[in-house]
Write an enzyme that holds these catalytic residues in place. Structure first.
Site, PDB file in Angstrom:
ATOM      1  N   LYS A  16      15.307 -25.040 -34.734  1.00 51.92           N
ATOM      2  CA  LYS A  16      14.934 -25.289 -33.335  1.00 51.92           C
ATOM      3  C   LYS A  16      14.119 -26.571 -33.335  1.00 51.92           C
ATOM      4  CE  LYS A  16      12.006 -23.791 -29.594  1.00 51.92           C
ATOM      5  NZ  LYS A  16      11.004 -22.833 -29.105  1.00 51.92           N
ATOM      6  N   THR A  25       5.789 -15.983 -25.217  1.00 53.95           N
ATOM      7  CA  THR A  25       4.498 -15.595 -24.651  1.00 53.95           C
ATOM      8  C   THR A  25       4.620 -14.470 -23.628  1.00 53.95           C
ATOM      9  OG1 THR A  25       3.871 -17.913 -24.946  1.00 53.95           O
ATOM     10  CG2 THR A  25       2.381 -16.544 -23.672  1.00 53.95           C
ATOM     11  N   GLY A  77       8.907 -21.398 -20.702  1.00 46.70           N
ATOM     12  CA  GLY A  77       8.500 -21.318 -19.303  1.00 46.70           C
ATOM     13  C   GLY A  77       8.775 -19.993 -18.628  1.00 46.70           C
TER      14      GLY A  77
END
Lengths: 65, 256
Positions: free
Chosen positions: B95, B206, B184
């Site tokens: 990534k 998150t 996001g």
């Protein structure tokens, strides 16, 4: 000799990278190394000579996003 | 979906950072049904060996790992980190993050394209963390990327999809390229929206790790992503500006 290991100045006696790693406690550890900003693959460690003031990064698996 | 020739059933890619405990991370990974987790590399002190314990934990999970180059701001840093990750995690997958700004963690797309080219030439399967910019995307494909990962919003903000028009355009423009929304996402509804727009998968961290109950939230995301994916396949109705009665007007009684 004195080298910088992960940002910390340390004394190592081993002149070659693989022996220095063992001396620093990474004999069996799953880590990757970079010397002075350049990746050193595991097979090349035994032939990589350390010099005074070298910067060694030792990285290990860590959580990531 | 296929990512670099590998068949993947789950449309959820899950990050491994910021969980309350390793046990909670393991439970969340299992609850999510994910087949791909993201991991990273950091400095290790010989005496603590935290990384060795983490390596054992992820190996026992039995899922595929996608190492990242998080925190890298230059092409050289990213390429070297990727080389080190390939050795440690024994995978060509990377990534690729090349950050351009510390406040927004916006990708430095110029460095990203260059690093993607160098890594692709070196045999890596690159998953670039990028923006929704179509021209950057074209350059990433030309550099060798077979997957693109546009941000929904800046990393860790939980704002959802900030530029729906841009993302919809990207989906339409690259109809045959696997597109994964990366970063996001804050709520399962954001992830469902991404899937309804036709994205192939969602990568998040998150939103699960910092939830009050990460395991329940992992479950919620898995269900939302499945629902969004099913909705996309079911061909949603067209939105319209003016109301249209769903109950037939013909035969309405005259009671006024």
């Amino acid at each position: 000799m004195k080298i910088i290991v992960n940002g910390q100045s340390l004394d190592v006696t081993a002149p070659l990278l693989d022996a220095a790693l063992a001396e620093l406690g990474f004999r069996e550890a799953r880590v990757a190394t970079a010397l002075n900003g350049t990746f050193v693959p595991e097979p090349a460690r035994a032939g990589t000579r350390l010099g005074d003031g070298d910067r060694l990064e030792i990285l290990a698996p860590m959580q990531g996003g | 979906m296929q990512l670099y020739g590998v068949d993947i059933d789950s449309r959820l890619l899950l990050g491994t950072a910021r969980y309350p405990s390793p046990a909670m991370l393991g439970d969340a990974v299992r609850a999510s049904g994910t087949e791909i987790i993201t991991v990273s590399l950091r400095r290790e002190a010989g005496c603590d060996q935290h990384g060795q314990a983490f390596w054992k934990l992820i190996r026992d999970m039995g899922v595929r790992v996608l190492p990242n180059t998080a925190g890298c701001h230059t092409v050289n840093e990213a390429v070297t980190t990727a080389q080190m990750a390939r050795e440690v995690f024994d995978t060509n997958w990377i990534k690729l993050e090349v950050l351009g700004d510390n406040d927004t963690l916006c990708p430095n797309v110029f460095g990203l394209v260059e690093a993607a080219r160098l890594l692709s030439e070196d045999g890596f399967d690159v998953f670039p963390y990028t923006t929704e910019d179509l021209i950057v995307a074209e350059h990433l494909l030309q550099a060798g990327c077979q997957v693109l990962m546009p941000w929904g919003a800046p990393i860790g903000t939980g704002m959802g999809l900030n530029n729906v028009y841009g993302l919809r355009t990207m989906r339409a423009h690259f109809a045959d390229v696997p597109l994964i929304i990366d970063a996001g996402i804050g709520l399962p509804s954001h992830a469902a929206h991404a899937m309804e727009l036709g994205f192939d998968a969602v990568l998040l961290n998150t939103a699960v790790a910092k939830a009050g109950d990460p395991v329940a939230m992992a479950c919620a995301f898995a269900q939302a992503i499945e629902a969004g994916s099913m909705a996309r396949s079911a061909d949603p109705m067209e939105a319209r500006d003016m109301a249209s009665p769903s109950t037939p007007v013909l035969g309405t009684a005259s009671l006024a």
